[in-house]
Design a protein around this motif. Structure first.
Motif, PDB file in Angstrom:
ATOM      1  N   MET A  49     -37.335   9.037  21.405  1.00 46.39           N
ATOM      2  CA  MET A  49     -35.975   7.875  20.904  1.00 46.39           C
ATOM      3  C   MET A  49     -35.186   8.504  22.742  1.00 46.39           C
ATOM      4  O   MET A  49     -33.561   8.973  22.508  1.00 46.39           O
ATOM      5  CB  MET A  49     -35.422   8.869  19.635  1.00 46.39           C
ATOM      6  N   ASP A  50     -36.217   8.310  23.657  1.00 48.43           N
ATOM      7  CA  ASP A  50     -35.501   8.873  25.056  1.00 48.43           C
ATOM      8  C   ASP A  50     -34.838   8.500  26.197  1.00 48.43           C
ATOM      9  O   ASP A  50     -34.672   8.874  26.540  1.00 48.43           O
ATOM     10  CB  ASP A  50     -36.088  10.298  25.805  1.00 48.43           C
ATOM     11  N   ILE A  51     -34.817   7.259  25.341  1.00 49.00           N
ATOM     12  CA  ILE A  51     -34.617   6.085  26.364  1.00 49.00           C
ATOM     13  C   ILE A  51     -33.474   5.358  25.489  1.00 49.00           C
ATOM     14  O   ILE A  51     -33.558   5.565  24.306  1.00 49.00           O
ATOM     15  CB  ILE A  51     -35.846   4.577  26.207  1.00 49.00           C
ATOM     16  N   GLN A  52     -32.614   4.799  26.863  1.00 47.34           N
ATOM     17  CA  GLN A  52     -31.419   4.221  26.253  1.00 47.34           C
ATOM     18  C   GLN A  52     -31.704   3.115  26.719  1.00 47.34           C
ATOM     19  O   GLN A  52     -31.151   2.491  28.243  1.00 47.34           O
ATOM     20  CB  GLN A  52     -30.155   5.241  27.236  1.00 47.34           C
ATOM     21  N   ILE A  53     -31.013   2.460  25.777  1.00 45.26           N
ATOM     22  CA  ILE A  53     -30.974   0.880  26.540  1.00 45.26           C
ATOM     23  C   ILE A  53     -29.476   0.151  26.899  1.00 45.26           C
ATOM     24  O   ILE A  53     -29.439  -0.451  27.617  1.00 45.26           O
ATOM     25  CB  ILE A  53     -31.626  -0.255  25.797  1.00 45.26           C
TER      26      ILE A  53
END
Lengths: 385, 385, 385, 385
Positions: free
Chosen positions: A1-5
Motif C-alpha cells: 500500500m505504499d503507492i499513491q495514485i
C-alpha cells in the motif's frame, strides 16, 4: 500500500500471470516421479485441473471423459443443460449465428426457465457415465434448487463475486453461506473471491475449496464493463496465504482453485507456483473435439438480460481431450499435454509434489506476448487468419 | 516526487484509468438497492453522467432525451449550434467529407461568427423541450455573451486549461472567475483542471462543480500536440482531495466531474472509485442513434484556425440513448447500459452509494487492452472492420 | 543507481520523451505574449528549432527558408552536398530505389570523396541566399577540411558520440576539441553526448552549445545495432544540469540542443520542459515541400561502408516549411505549426519564456502510442497504407 | 526481493535485454584497436560468438566456416546429424512441410535412433575440415555416448536446465557432473543455468565455461509451455557475479556464455555489458546462406515426443556467414557484421577489451520494438510481407 495514485489515494500494485516467470532452483527431478495429486473434499485426483462450469466446456460426456483422465468437470446448473432437455440443437444455434446476433440469441435462449427435473436428470447421467458428479449453481439457483442436487459429489456455489456479507434487495431472501454448507450433504466449493479476508471467511463458512479469480478470464469482460478485475498472480498468492492461516487456526487444509485467464500449460504452472492447489480452466478445454462448444467458447455472464458480459471466441478444435490433458502434444504452443507440462515444469524446477511447487522461486519479468495470446485477442476481435 | 528523471529533475508517477482495477471488499449489495444519486447546484440527478459539450454529442433534442433519462447534456455555445440557425446541413457536411478535407472544412465552418440570438434561442428550445438547460462557453465567449445565458440552469465555463491566474495579452480583458461567478444568476461549473491547487482555487472562486481532466480524451490530441496531458486516475484523486479540503474548510461539498478519456462502463466505475462524483463523456454517447454526430465524433479544438487538435473518429451507431444509458445491453463490450454497469459494479464492490464507491479499494494492474479500445485505436488508424 | 539488474550490477532507470507529460500549474499566459527567443553564440533566434544536418532535410534553399522563418538549418559537409556539384540527380536516385537497393546505393554514392571546393561553395551559397550559414562535420572531416569553413557562422562538430578523451588507432591523429574550438573563428557546437560529465567537459572545451541525444531518433537504429541509446528525457535533464553547473562555475550560459527522436510539437515542448534550450529535428522537417528528401528521410550513418545504421523512411510531404513551422496547421496530429504548439503549450503551462518552460512540472505517465508514431513505425516496416 | 506479489510471496524484478541500453562514458576508443579476444579451455578466439547446437544452424561445413572466421560452431549430437548418415534430404523435408505438419514430422524424424558411428564420423569430419570440433549432448546422450566423443575439442553438456542435484527416476542412472568432467579428456562446457548458486556449483563441478539462459530464445517457448524463463540481462549479471566469486575463491576464470534470445548486434553488445564473455546465437546465423536450415530456424525441444516446445520460424537468407559475422553489412537492422557492431559499440563506449566492456554503464530504458523483432514476431504469426 505504499503507492499513491493521487493525494490520499493509496493503491497496491497487483501482478498478473503474464508478468511473472518461474526460476529453476538448485535441484531438478525426473518428471516421471513428480507427484501431481491433490485432494478436494474426500476425493483425490491425479490431475490438478477442473473444467469450468460453462456451456461450451462441460456436458455429461465431457465430464465423464475428464474424470477418466484424472481431472474433473463441472456441469453448470444455470446453463442450457438444465433449460433444454436436448441441448444439441441449442448449441448448434449458438455456434452458427454471426457475431452481432450472438448476444440477443443468448438472451433469448436463457429466457427459457431452468427445469427442476433436468437438474436431477443431469446428475444421474453423470453418475451413470461413471463421472464424479460436480455441479455448479449461482446463489439464487442454489436457494431454489439446491435440495435437488443432493445426489451430486461436489457442489460449486459460484458467482462473479461471492461474499459472506450480502445486502439483499427488500423481499429477496439472502443466502446464508454457512447455513447452506451445513444443509448440503456434499462438500460445497465456493467462489469466486480474490482477497485474503474473503477467502478466510469462506473457509470459516465451511467451504470445501475456494475458487480464486475475478475478471482475468479470456471470455470475461468484467474489467471493461465493471472496472473490476484483480491480476491473478496476486489474487492466488493472497488467497493461498488465507489457506495457510486457516490451516494454522483449524488444522484443516482447504484447497485453492485458480479460476480464470489461464490459457497455456505455463499459465497453469505459474498459478500452482503462486500457491494454487488446482486450476479451473475453460478455453483450453473448449478446444477439445469432445467439448460441447464445437470450437467456440463463451462466458456465462453473456446471457444476462440487462448487462451481458463476456464474448464468444472462436477457439478452434485442436485435438482430443486426451491429447490436451495427457498428450502427446501435436502443438508446440503450450495448449496440448497440460499434465505433461505441469510434470516437466515441476521436474525442471525441482518440485517433487504440488506442495513444493507452491514454494518455487518467482521473478517479475517483462510481459511476454505469446503467440497463442495474440491469436486469441485477434480472434476476439474477428481479425486475423 | 521521489523519482528523478534526470539530475535535479523530479517527477511524479501519474496513473491512468487503464492502469487501475477495482477490488471487491468483504460485502456485496444487491444492485437493485444501490443509490447513484448526485447533486450539482440545486439539481439532483439519478445518473452520474453528463454528455460533453461537443457538436457531435449534444443538440437540443439530445439534451432533452438525456434529462428524461436522469442524466444531463451540455450544449456548446462555441460550436455550430450558435453559428448556424440550421445545423443539420452543417453536420451532414462534417460527417461526409474525407479525412483529409476534415480539418480545413472545420476551420472554414468555424469562421462563421457566433450569433447572439442563437444563444438565447437554443436555451429557450432546451427549456421548451423540458430539458435542464446546461450550456458551456470558453472564457472569451463568456465575456462577450455571458449576459445572454441567464435563462439557463447550469453554466459550464470550460477551456482546455482554466486558471484563476491568467496573464492576458495587452489590451485583452482577462476573465476574473470569481467576479464572473458572482455576476451569473445560475451555478457556474468550471474547468478543466488536474491539480489539487487549481481545483481548490476554482472552488474558492465560486465553482458549483469542477471539471477534471486535461489531455486524456479519445478525440483529443493535446498530449501529442502540446505535450500536456495528465493521466486521469491521478488527476481525479488529486482533485477529489481538494474537494475534501474545501468541504473541511467551508462546509460546502463541490462535486468533481471526471471529463475525458472514458469509454466504457468500467472506465466510469473506476473514475467514481478514484473520487469523482460524476463523469462527462463524449464518444460513448456519440454512438447513440439520437447523437448529432451521426456515428462520428470529433473534438472541439479541431476547428482552431492555427493549431487544430483532436481527430474525427468513426464511432458508429450502436443503439438508442436509452439503451446506452439504461440498457438492456445488446453489446457485451461495456458500452451499453452504463447505469446498469455502475449499479452492478457498486453492488459487486459493496458500495451502497456514490460516497462509498469513492472509497472502494483500488489496485494498480497491468494495462489491459479492452476490445473497445483496440477497435477505437484501429479505427483512428483507418484499420479494422 | 538503486536498481540492481543482477548481483553487483546497478542500473539507473532512464526516461523517454514518450513516458512523460507536462502538468499545467497555477497560472496561464496568453500564447500571444509568450517569448520563445533563444541565443546561440552571438545569434538570437525566435524559433527554438534547428533542422538536422541530414541530406534529406537541409540543402542551401532549405537553410535559407528556415532562417527567414526564425529557425536554423545545418548543412552536412559529410553528405552528398559536398560530394556532388549537382545533388539533384543524386537525390532522385536515392528516393527512387527499392528498399533492398537502398543501403548498397548509399554505400556506392558515399564512396565519392568530399570535394574541398564544394565546401567553400555551399557556405558561400548559403550566405548569398541570406541564410545564417550553419555547417556540420564529423571530427575526421573537421581535421581535414575545418580550415575551409571559416566563412560560416556556426560550426557543428558532430558525431554519434563525441568525447574529450578519444583513444585513436596508431598513426591516426586525434582531434583535440579544445584546440579545435580555439582554432575556429566561429562558434563551435559539439555533440552528441548524453551525460552530465561529458556535457560539462564539452562546455569546458569551448562548446558554444551542446547537442544532446544518442540513439533515440526515428531514422536511427543505434540501439538495435550497437545496444547504445539513452532515453531522451533523462539525457536532456542531465545535460541541462551540466549547463547550470557550468554557468555557476564560469558565468557563461551554454545552450543545450535536444537532438533525436522528436516527432511532434508535443515532443518538442517536453524536451524544452526537460531543460533544453532548443531542439534539432529531422523527420518533421523532411515532410516539407521544400525538403531535399522529397518525402523520404534517412539517417547519416546509413552510408557506412562496413556498418550501416539508420533506415530510409517514407515520411510523405504534408505542407510547406512555413506551415510546418508557423502554421496554420492543416493536420491535427502535432506535426504542423510547431512554433504555435510551443507557444500554446507554454501559455497553457503558464511559462512566459523558455527559462520558465524549463521549470514546468513533469509527470511520468503511461506511454501513449500516438497515431503519428504508429504510422511511422508501420512505414519503417513497409506495412500500413 | 523487496516486491511482494501477494501476502508472503516475495518476488524479484528481473530484467530482459530489451529493457536495457548502454551509456557512453567519458572516453571513446577507435574501433580498429578494440580487442575482442576471449578464451575457452585452452582455445583463444577473436570473435565472442558461438553458433548454437541446433539442426538449423550448425552442420560440419558451417562449423568449419565459423572457425575460419574466428568464431565457433557446436554440432548437436542429439540432432539429425547423428541420426541420419545423409541429413540433406531430411533438412529438405523439414523446411518444405506446412506449419501444421511440422511438429508431427519432427516427432517422426526423431524416432530414428542416434547412431554411435555417426557421432565419431561427424567429429572426424569437423577435424578434417579444419574446424575446432565442438559437440553438444544432453545428459542422457552424454551417459550413453560420451566415450565416443573423446576426439572432439570442446564438449557442451547442455539441457534446458542443468543441475548438480538431479533426482532421477528409479532405475535411471543419474549423471554425476563432476565425475563426468573428470572422465572427459576435453574441456566440458555446461548449462543452461540462470542463477548465481547453480552457476557457481557448475564451476566447482569442473565446467570449462557455463551457458546462461533459460527461456528467452526466439525459437523457444519454455515460458509459454512451462512457465519457466528468466529475463536474460538479470541471468547474465547473476552468473557473471558467480564467475567473479569463483575466480576469487580458486584463481580460475571460467567464462560465461549468454545463450538465448539474442537477435541483433545490439543484443550481443548488451549481453557482454551485463557480464558475458561470449554469446551463443542461433537465429541470426540461421539466416546465412551456409546455414543448414535453408532460411528456417527451429528449436531443439520441438521433436519431443510428448511435449514439443519451440517453433519453426522463417528467418530468410540474408547473406553469407562472412557478411553476418564480419561484414560489410548490406542490411541496417543490426543483423549483419556482428563483429563490427561489437567493435563499434565497444569503441563508442570506451571499452578497449571485453573485460572493460563488462563494466560499461547500463540504464534501464523503455522497451524499444526494433524492426528486426517486429518482423520476427510478425513472421511467427504468419503475418507481414
Amino acid at each position: 500500500m505504499d503507492i499513491q495514485i493521487g493525494r490520499g489515494k493509496p493503491a497496491r500494485r497487483a501482478y498478473g500471470i503474464d508478468e511473472i516467470a518461474l526460476v529453476p532452483g538448485r535441484g531438478t527431478v525426473d518428471p516421471a516421479i513428480v507427484d501431481t495429486q491433490w485432494h478436494i473434499g474426500s476425493i483425490t485426483r491425479d490431475v490438478p485441473i477442473i473444467a469450468s462450469a460453462m456451456d461450451s466446456v462441460v456436458d455429461v460426456p465431457m465430464a465423464a471423459a475428464l474424470c477418466q483422465l484424472g481431472a474433473l468437470g463441472v456441469l453448470n446448473l444455470d446453463g442450457i443443460q438444465t433449460r433444454y432437455a436436448n441441448p444439441i440443437p441449442i448449441l448448434e444455434r449458438i455456434t452458427s449465428v454471426g457475431n452481432h446476433e450472438f448476444v440477443p440469441l443468448m438472451q433469448e435462449l436463457y429466457a427459457e426457465p431452468i427445469k427442476p427435473e433436468l437438474i436431477e436428470q443431469r446428475i444421474a447421467e453423470m453418475k451413470s457415465h461413471g463421472a464424479i458428479a460436480c455441479v455448479s449453481a449461482t446463489p439464487a439457483t442454489a436457494i431454489k434448487f439446491g435440495h435437488l442436487t443432493h445426489a451430486c459429489d461436489l457442489f460449486f456455489l459460484q458467482s462473479t463475486v461471492v461474499s459472506t456479507n450480502h445486502l439483499p434487495a427488500p423481499g429477496v431472501p439472502p443466502l446464508d453461506l454457512q447455513q447452506f454448507c451445513q444443509s448440503m450433504p456434499v462438500p460445497v466449493i465456493m467462489g469466486n473471491c480474490v482477497t485474503y479476508e474473503v477467502c478466510l471467511e469462506l473457509m470459516h463458512a465451511g467451504a470445501a475449496a475456494v475458487l480464486v479469480g475475478i475478471g482475468p478470464g479470456a471470455a470475461c469482460t468484467s474489467r471493461g464493463v465493471l472496472g473490476i478485475g484483480i491480476p491473478q498472480a496476486t489474487a492466488i498468492a493472497d488467497c493461498a496465504a488465507a489457506r495457510e492461516t486457516f490451516q494454522a487456526e483449524t488444522g484443516r487444509y482447504v484447497p485453492i482453485i485458480a479460476d480464470g485467464g489461464l490459457v497455456t500449460g505455463g499459465d497453469i504452472c505459474k498459478s500452482l507456483a503462486c500457491g494454487a492447489d488446482s486450476v479451473m480452466i475453460g478455453s483450453p478445454l473448449a478446444r477439445a473435439q469432445e467439448a460441447p462448444g464445437r470450437g467456440y467458447h463463451w462466458g456465462m455472464a453473456t446471457p444476462s438480460a440487462v448487462l451481458p458480459r463476456g464474448t464468444r471466441i472462436k477457439v478452434g478444435t485442436t485435438g482430443s481431450i486426451y491429447q490436451i490433458l495427457r498428450g502427446p502434444a501435436a502443438l508446440d504452443d503450450g495448449t496440448h499435454n497440460l499434465l505433461g507440462a505441469i510434470k516437466t515444469s515441476m521436474g525442471t524446477l525441482g518440485a517433487k509434489n504440488l506442495r513444493e511447487m507452491q514454494q518455487v522461486e518467482i521473478v517479475i519479468a517483462p510481459s511476454l506476448l505469446t503467440e497463442g495470446k495474440v491469436y486469441q485477442k485477434a480472434q476476439q476481435l474477428g481479425m486475423g487468419k
